[in-house]
Design a protein around this motif. Structure first.
Motif, PDB file in Angstrom:
ATOM      1  N   PRO A   1       3.559  -6.617   2.581  1.00 36.99           N
ATOM      2  CA  PRO A   1       4.366  -6.380   1.393  1.00 36.99           C
ATOM      3  C   PRO A   1       4.815  -7.691   0.734  1.00 36.99           C
ATOM      4  O   PRO A   1       4.832  -8.737   1.372  1.00 36.99           O
ATOM      5  CB  PRO A   1       5.583  -5.630   1.940  1.00 36.99           C
ATOM      6  CG  PRO A   1       5.720  -6.080   3.358  1.00 36.99           C
ATOM      7  CD  PRO A   1       4.317  -6.324   3.832  1.00 36.99           C
TER       8      PRO A   1
ATOM      9  N   ASN B   1       0.442 -11.908   0.193  1.00 38.02           N
ATOM     10  CA  ASN B   1       0.249 -10.872   1.212  1.00 38.02           C
ATOM     11  C   ASN B   1       0.990  -9.618   0.764  1.00 38.02           C
ATOM     12  O   ASN B   1       1.726  -9.636  -0.238  1.00 38.02           O
ATOM     13  CB  ASN B   1       0.805 -11.359   2.574  1.00 38.02           C
ATOM     14  CG  ASN B   1       0.004 -10.834   3.748  1.00 38.02           C
ATOM     15  OD1 ASN B   1      -0.582  -9.759   3.689  1.00 38.02           O
ATOM     16  ND2 ASN B   1      -0.019 -11.606   4.826  1.00 38.02           N
TER      17      ASN B   1
ATOM     18  N   TRP C   1       0.850  -1.191   0.000  1.00 44.16           N
ATOM     19  CA  TRP C   1       0.000   0.000   0.000  1.00 44.16           C
ATOM     20  C   TRP C   1       0.883   1.238   0.000  1.00 44.16           C
ATOM     21  O   TRP C   1       2.081   1.154   0.294  1.00 44.16           O
ATOM     22  CB  TRP C   1      -0.897   0.021   1.249  1.00 44.16           C
ATOM     23  CG  TRP C   1      -1.661  -1.247   1.495  1.00 44.16           C
ATOM     24  CD1 TRP C   1      -1.473  -2.132   2.509  1.00 44.16           C
ATOM     25  CD2 TRP C   1      -2.751  -1.770   0.722  1.00 44.16           C
ATOM     26  NE1 TRP C   1      -2.369  -3.163   2.411  1.00 44.16           N
ATOM     27  CE2 TRP C   1      -3.162  -2.969   1.331  1.00 44.16           C
ATOM     28  CE3 TRP C   1      -3.409  -1.338  -0.435  1.00 44.16           C
ATOM     29  CZ2 TRP C   1      -4.200  -3.751   0.836  1.00 44.16           C
ATOM     30  CZ3 TRP C   1      -4.445  -2.111  -0.932  1.00 44.16           C
ATOM     31  CH2 TRP C   1      -4.834  -3.298  -0.302  1.00 44.16           C
TER      32      TRP C   1
HETATM   33  N1  GSH Z   1       3.089 -10.627   9.187  1.00 49.62           N
HETATM   34  C1  GSH Z   1       2.865  -9.987   7.911  1.00 49.62           C
HETATM   35  C2  GSH Z   1       1.650  -9.078   7.998  1.00 49.62           C
HETATM   36  C3  GSH Z   1       1.175  -8.671   6.622  1.00 49.62           C
HETATM   37  C4  GSH Z   1      -0.073  -7.803   6.654  1.00 49.62           C
HETATM   38  O1  GSH Z   1      -0.833  -7.790   7.636  1.00 49.62           O
HETATM   39  N2  GSH Z   1      -0.286  -7.097   5.550  1.00 49.62           N
HETATM   40  C5  GSH Z   1      -1.396  -6.175   5.446  1.00 49.62           C
HETATM   41  C6  GSH Z   1      -0.868  -4.760   5.337  1.00 49.62           C
HETATM   42  S1  GSH Z   1       0.133  -4.324   6.690  1.00 49.62           S
HETATM   43  C7  GSH Z   1      -2.225  -6.434   4.197  1.00 49.62           C
HETATM   44  O2  GSH Z   1      -3.013  -5.572   3.826  1.00 49.62           O
HETATM   45  N3  GSH Z   1      -2.090  -7.588   3.538  1.00 49.62           N
HETATM   46  C8  GSH Z   1      -2.812  -7.885   2.337  1.00 49.62           C
HETATM   47  C9  GSH Z   1      -3.862  -8.960   2.494  1.00 49.62           C
HETATM   48  O3  GSH Z   1      -4.116  -9.366   3.650  1.00 49.62           O
HETATM   49  O4  GSH Z   1      -4.427  -9.363   1.482  1.00 49.62           O
HETATM   50  C10 GSH Z   1       4.139  -9.227   7.490  1.00 49.62           C
HETATM   51  O5  GSH Z   1       4.955  -8.905   8.376  1.00 49.62           O
HETATM   52  O6  GSH Z   1       4.354  -8.998   6.303  1.00 49.62           O
END
Ligand code: GSH
Length: 224
Positions: free
Chosen positions: A56, A54, A8
């Motif tokens: 990033p 997911n 994002w």
């Molecule tokens: N534990 C993961 C968390 C990832 C996460 O929560 N991503 C969120 C933004 S911070 C998201 O929007 N992911 C896209 C989705 O769930 O489709 C990481 O550290 O990358």
């Protein structure tokens, strides 16, 4: 083709990864998904070949990674920014985990609990406790690992910087943390990037966050 990092628009979990790539001088492409709608991301989510889709993400040919810590650890190993002996590994592991606790605490405050009262309590209790520990552990070392810069410095820098938006005075009394920030920000590629138009200071969190989208809390360090 240059590696692609996808996320994002806000700094969020991607920022330390982007700064590490900047520091190493690697060319990369930013794929920015508008934070106001999930549609564009949902179109890509299952079609990019990510084993655990997911944001990033990091894509470099066949190397397709998600999980922000897995990405930054991979890049650290690739670019010589990981610990190289047991002492450095222990120091970086310990601070990585401590910093992750602090990041998650601010995410919880920002997204779920934010109010002036909650902010005050957080600054006095949660943040004060973490800063005391981090400052004490860093001591006179220039970097988390000791004398060698590692990926955990990118995580620590980002996390301290987040908190300067919450309270620009929060590092007063922690001169070694202030010196650490200055040292980090004076690395040539980082300095040039931070002075460029490409550098995004704000927002840190997405629009679902209570902190930063509806009152003065967002404007403490960078009023615009
Ligand atoms: N534990 C993961 C968390 C990832 C996460 O929560 N991503 C969120 C933004 S911070 C998201 O929007 N992911 C896209 C989705 O769930 O489709 C990481 O550290 O990358």
């Amino acid at each position: 083709m240059a590696p692609v990092i996808g996320y994002w628009r806000p700094r969020g979990l991607l920022h330390p990864i982007r700064m590490l790539l900047v520091h190493t001088g690697v060319d990369f492409e930013d794929k920015v998904y508008p934070e106001t709608s999930r549609d564009e991301w949902l179109k890509d989510k299952e079609s990019l070949g990510l084993p655990m889709p997911n944001l990033p993400y990091y894509i470099d040919g066949d190397c397709k990674l998600t999980q922000s810590l897995a990405i930054i650890r991979y890049l650290a190993r690739k670019h010589g920014l990981a610990g190289t002996n047991e002492e450095e590994l222990i120091r970086t592991d310990l601070v990585e985990c401590q910093v992750q606790d602090l990041r998650l605490a601010l995410i919880k405050l920002g997204y779920h609990e934010y109010s002036e009262e909650a902010r005050e309590k957080y600054l006095k209790e949660t943040l004060a406790n973490h800063l005391k520990l981090l400052s004490g552990y860093l001591g006179d070392h220039p970097w988390v690992a000791g004398n060698k810069m590692t990926y955990v410095d990118f995580l620590l820098h980002d996390t301290l910087d987040w908190h300067l938006f919450l309270d620009p005075t929060c590092l007063d009394g922690y001169q070694n943390l202030k010196d650490f920030l200055a040292r980090f920000e004076s690395q040539p590629n980082i300095k040039a990037f931070m002075e460029s138009e490409k550098f995004l200071k704000w927002p840190i969190f997405g629009p679902m966050s209570k902190w930063g989208y509806d009152d003065a809390g967002s404007k403490l360090r960078f009023p615009d």
